[in-house]
Design a protein around this motif. Structure first.
Motif, mmCIF file in Angstrom:
data_model
loop_
_atom_site.group_PDB
_atom_site.id
_atom_site.type_symbol
_atom_site.label_atom_id
_atom_site.label_comp_id
_atom_site.label_asym_id
_atom_site.label_seq_id
_atom_site.Cartn_x
_atom_site.Cartn_y
_atom_site.Cartn_z
ATOM 1 N N PHE A 128 0.844 -1.193 0.000
ATOM 2 C CA PHE A 128 0.000 0.000 0.000
ATOM 3 C C PHE A 128 0.886 1.253 0.000
ATOM 4 O O PHE A 128 2.038 1.205 0.431
ATOM 5 N N VAL A 129 0.316 2.361 -0.444
ATOM 6 C CA VAL A 129 0.971 3.665 -0.317
ATOM 7 C C VAL A 129 0.088 4.525 0.574
ATOM 8 O O VAL A 129 -1.064 4.796 0.243
ATOM 9 N N SER A 130 0.622 4.936 1.728
ATOM 10 C CA SER A 130 -0.150 5.737 2.680
ATOM 11 C C SER A 130 0.338 7.184 2.626
ATOM 12 O O SER A 130 0.180 7.858 1.621
ATOM 13 N N GLY A 131 0.936 7.681 3.685
ATOM 14 C CA GLY A 131 1.424 9.050 3.738
ATOM 15 C C GLY A 131 1.809 9.402 5.168
ATOM 16 O O GLY A 131 1.216 8.906 6.124
ATOM 17 N N TYR A 132 2.809 10.277 5.311
ATOM 18 C CA TYR A 132 3.389 10.517 6.632
ATOM 19 C C TYR A 132 2.439 11.254 7.585
ATOM 20 O O TYR A 132 2.689 11.309 8.793
ATOM 21 N N MET A 133 1.319 11.778 7.056
ATOM 22 C CA MET A 133 0.359 12.421 7.967
ATOM 23 C C MET A 133 -0.296 11.418 8.898
ATOM 24 O O MET A 133 -0.987 11.809 9.839
ATOM 25 N N SER A 134 -0.104 10.129 8.661
ATOM 26 C CA SER A 134 -0.556 9.138 9.633
ATOM 27 C C SER A 134 0.171 9.313 10.961
ATOM 28 O O SER A 134 -0.358 8.962 12.021
ATOM 29 N N ALA A 139 -3.741 20.079 10.780
ATOM 30 C CA ALA A 139 -5.072 20.549 11.165
ATOM 31 C C ALA A 139 -5.969 20.751 9.956
ATOM 32 O O ALA A 139 -7.201 20.699 10.076
ATOM 33 N N THR A 140 -5.377 20.970 8.790
ATOM 34 C CA THR A 140 -6.163 21.208 7.575
ATOM 35 C C THR A 140 -6.337 19.942 6.737
ATOM 36 O O THR A 140 -6.903 19.999 5.647
ATOM 37 N N ALA A 141 -5.857 18.811 7.231
ATOM 38 C CA ALA A 141 -5.957 17.563 6.461
ATOM 39 C C ALA A 141 -6.103 16.373 7.407
ATOM 40 O O ALA A 141 -5.416 15.368 7.271
ATOM 41 N N VAL A 142 -7.010 16.510 8.365
ATOM 42 C CA VAL A 142 -7.190 15.471 9.385
ATOM 43 C C VAL A 142 -7.607 14.144 8.766
ATOM 44 O O VAL A 142 -7.119 13.076 9.143
ATOM 45 N N LEU A 143 -8.513 14.204 7.802
ATOM 46 C CA LEU A 143 -9.014 12.972 7.201
ATOM 47 C C LEU A 143 -7.901 12.189 6.500
ATOM 48 O O LEU A 143 -7.840 10.963 6.625
ATOM 49 N N GLN A 144 -7.015 12.886 5.789
ATOM 50 C CA GLN A 144 -5.922 12.189 5.111
ATOM 51 C C GLN A 144 -5.057 11.423 6.109
ATOM 52 O O GLN A 144 -4.658 10.278 5.858
ATOM 53 N N GLY A 145 -4.763 12.038 7.240
ATOM 54 C CA GLY A 145 -3.978 11.351 8.260
ATOM 55 C C GLY A 145 -4.690 10.122 8.790
ATOM 56 O O GLY A 145 -4.086 9.067 8.987
ATOM 57 N N ALA A 146 -5.998 10.238 9.001
ATOM 58 C CA ALA A 146 -6.776 9.108 9.512
ATOM 59 C C ALA A 146 -6.823 7.965 8.500
ATOM 60 O O ALA A 146 -6.699 6.787 8.862
ATOM 61 N N ILE A 147 -7.011 8.305 7.218
ATOM 62 C CA ILE A 147 -7.048 7.269 6.181
ATOM 63 C C ILE A 147 -5.697 6.572 6.075
ATOM 64 O O ILE A 147 -5.614 5.342 5.975
ATOM 65 N N ASN A 148 -4.630 7.348 6.108
ATOM 66 C CA ASN A 148 -3.293 6.753 6.013
ATOM 67 C C ASN A 148 -3.007 5.832 7.195
ATOM 68 O O ASN A 148 -2.430 4.751 7.037
ATOM 69 N N ALA A 149 -3.409 6.260 8.383
ATOM 70 C CA ALA A 149 -3.206 5.411 9.564
ATOM 71 C C ALA A 149 -4.024 4.127 9.450
ATOM 72 O O ALA A 149 -3.563 3.043 9.836
#
Length: 237
Positions: A128-134, A139-149
């Motif tokens: 998979f490819v996630s992202g370091y915001m996990s 604060a402006t991209a909370v959902l992306q961090g949650a999806i990546n985690a």
């Protein structure tokens, strides 16, 4: 990477950006590459860039029926990499619920559905490819961090469930991909320059950097249940 020679390598989201770079790297390592995405036009351009014997398949990973039919008709794969995703960005209280659900559907549920349906040979890999915001949310991209985690947690569990198939995640930081082409060129250049100054690596990432990490995990028989962070040092800066 001789371990990949003549192996069947599927890249979902392989028509641009990180996916295309991964497909090119895999083809360069001698793998028999198939790229899949929703856009026939982009796939045709991708095949021209990859060259060799690569093939293309139109597939929407959010369409579970299409995903199941595709894998049922295909021989088992040696390696599957998933970078397909379209996610809206914004604060939780500013992002509409429909857009938020669509983002989860695209990046998390799309990968989940592929993991359920994909037939991968023993010792093969799913990446998979996630992202370091996990790890470092914004604060402006909370959902992306949650999806990546969520993706990273899914990979760790699947590494147990699907063994001896190996399941890993690559977690990139800021990567210079066509995603940013919607910005004005001057604004984009300034953003990348400012980010590079703050990063210990002193540059932003390129799709080829992520592709190298995907191939490393695919070609390393002892790698499973891992998240390989590739962020130029952003998590420690």
């Amino acid at each position: 990477m001789q371990q990949l020679k003549d192996q069947r390598f599927l890249v979902l989201g392989g028509s641009s950006g990180i996916g295309l770079a991964t497909a090119r790297a895999a083809a360069g390592a001698g793998a028999a590459v198939t790229v899949a995405s929703r856009s026939r036009h982009k796939l045709d351009a991708a095949l021209a860039a990859i060259g060799g014997t690569a093939r293309a398949v139109v597939l929407d990973t959010t369409d579970n029926g299409a995903v199941e039919r595709f894998f049922a008709d295909e021989s088992p794969w040696d390696h599957v990499a998933i970078s397909a995703a379209e996610t809206a960005r914004g604060p939780v209280r500013g992002l509409g619920l429909d857009a938020a659900r669509a983002a989860m559907e695209s990046k998390f549920w799309g990968a989940y559905q592929v993991a359920r349906a994909a037939r991968i040979g023993p010792g093969g890999s799913l990446t998979f490819v996630s992202g370091y915001m996990s790890e470092r949310p914004l604060a402006t991209a909370v959902l992306q961090g949650a999806i990546n985690a969520a993706l990273e947690g899914l990979a760790r569990g699947l590494a147990l469930e699907l063994a001896p198939v190996r399941v890993n995640t690559v977690s990139p930081g800021l990567i210079e991909t066509p995603l940013w082409s919607r910005m004005a060129e001057a604004d984009r250049a300034a953003m990348f320059a400012n980010a590079a100054e703050r990063l210990p690596a002193r540059r932003v990432g390129r799709p080829e950097d992520v592709a190298n990490a995907v191939l490393f995990l695919a070609a390393t028989p002892f790698a499973t249940g891992s998240t390989l962070r590739l962020d130029g040092g952003a998590a420690i800066a």
